[in-house]
Design an enzyme around this catalytic site. Sequence first.
Site, PDB file in Angstrom:
ATOM      1  CG  ASP A  34      -1.862   1.110   1.280  1.00 11.37           C
ATOM      2  OD1 ASP A  34      -2.952   0.803   0.406  1.00 11.37           O
ATOM      3  OD2 ASP A  34      -1.525   2.359   1.854  1.00 11.37           O
ATOM      4  CG  ASP A  90      -4.887   8.722 -11.987  1.00  6.73           C
ATOM      5  OD1 ASP A  90      -5.325   8.212 -11.145  1.00  6.73           O
ATOM      6  OD2 ASP A  90      -5.668   9.236 -12.925  1.00  6.73           O
ATOM      7  CD  GLU A 114      -4.544   4.308  -1.192  1.00  5.53           C
ATOM      8  OE1 GLU A 114      -4.796   4.619  -0.184  1.00  5.53           O
ATOM      9  OE2 GLU A 114      -5.344   4.384  -2.136  1.00  5.53           O
TER      10      GLU A 114
END
Length: 579
Positions: free
Chosen positions: A444, A461, A487
């Site tokens: 993450d 992005d 994410e």
Amino acid sequence: MRLPGLFNKLSIRAQMTLGTAGLVVFLVAGATLSAAWLGRDKASQLVSTQLAEQSAVMADRLDRDMAVRYHEIGTLADLQPLRNVWQDNPNALRGVLERLQDSYPDYAWIGFVKLDGTVVAATKGMLEGLSVAQRPWFAGARDKPFVGDVHEALLLAKLLGPRADNEPFRFVDVAYPVRDADGTMIGVIGAHLSWDWASEVRQSVLPSDGRFATADISILDMNGRVLLGKHVNAVMLSPEQLAAMRTRSSGSGLAYGDNPAHWLTGYAVSKGYRDYPGLGWIVVAQLPIAMAHEPIRDLVGSILLVGAVLGIIGVLIAFWLSGRLAGPIQSITQEADRIGREAGVNTLPRVGGALEVVQLSRALRSLLRRVGMAEQRLEVATRDAESHAAETRELSQDIERLRRLSETDPLTGLLNRRAFLSTAERQVTYVRRYSRNLAIVVADIDHFKLVNDTHGHAAGDAVIREVANRLQAAARETDLVARFGGEEFVVLLMESDVTAAASYAERARIMIQGSPIKIDNSQTVSVTISLGCTILAVDDRDIQDAIDRADGALYGAKAAGRNRVRVSLSVVPSAAAAG
């Protein structure tokens, strides 16, 4: 090239011919080796038995001849007409003894001895007036008839003169007590039988031709000492062998002489004849093993010759038969090749030959008819198919695009959650079936919301795409990398234990931390990730249990300050991992 592959490249005729030749060679070799092995054994047994029989014949001849000499001397001692001349008329007695010697020249010496040991009369006057009181035959015959074993001459040697072969004279002694009309013993009559007599018996027993002409016969005394043959006076039998002979008077397989392994041997022990007690002589007959096996070698040669002739005949027959079979097949092959090369030709001519070849020809003709019908239908179907080809290709392309969209995350190009879970479950089934290892890593991006809030969603992005690329770069081709949403990423590592999973996670963390990510042409942003690792455990219900456990480790890494790796082993690992 391997032999089967080379053999398969040969024609049927060549294969059948070579196969027949190989079979003939195998059968002839097998028959030859079997005949040699069995024949040598049987020949050895037969020859050994014949040698034992030959030894028994000679032992019997020796006993019978000695019995005759034994009886002759005994008869001479008991003759009533001689009772008045034993002591009173030496000249008359000498004449009687010399006539007996003339009738059987193997008597080297016959004489009458008084009780004091003085020779009264003897053949050719030899030893007359001399004392033989110390001779064993004289002492033995004072009590009963005496037979003495072979010995060299002592007193007679000088009188008889040298032998032609320069060998010493050797005799067998026979002696009887002589009594007068009242039964009173008055002396001893003794005879020295030349041992040359035994050599003559030996020559008469030995064959003069055939393989047994090379046989050898020896005579040994009861103690194993050689009396006639090689190594005269040498002891050639052990006490154990002599003891065995006392229980078995004839047999074979005796270890005797020089290089006993090169000879076949038979033996017999003399037992005497009627009232002649015998001297326990041992007759040993020998034949070289090479001569005994000579008929077997001739037999093997004959088998090889017959086998070679039959092999040539068999190869010729196989060549002829294979030609009858291969000829029609070759014709069918040529016609089939012409049909394949020339357009419009779809008819196979009828071929004669063996029943199977005719049936093959019929089957191929029927097949060609069906092929012709199928070609017609194929032409119609082809025209219809061509009209739909463009539509089909376009539809296939649409389906492929939809499939990729359904399985791929559009932002990163990684597998999405659905495609990852479907593939991962198949991998779980594999590793549990074959007891292999499987690890899960959950990653993450740290403080991702801050990136979005500070630089905008386009920058966010760009960060997600670059993190995805670096996670993929750190993985192997066999590993699966997926974006689960936002994410968060999940990585499945095949054939990996906890150590390998932690190593991958640390490598990916360093790759992401070590280089800032470009978000446009002028700006970069530095990000870090936190990762949690685990391995598939025995009690995991599915892959989701492992993912949840790795996710728990991830939250532990977050709580510990982020930008780090945590491993969870809170359950028992699977059998593969444990191993």
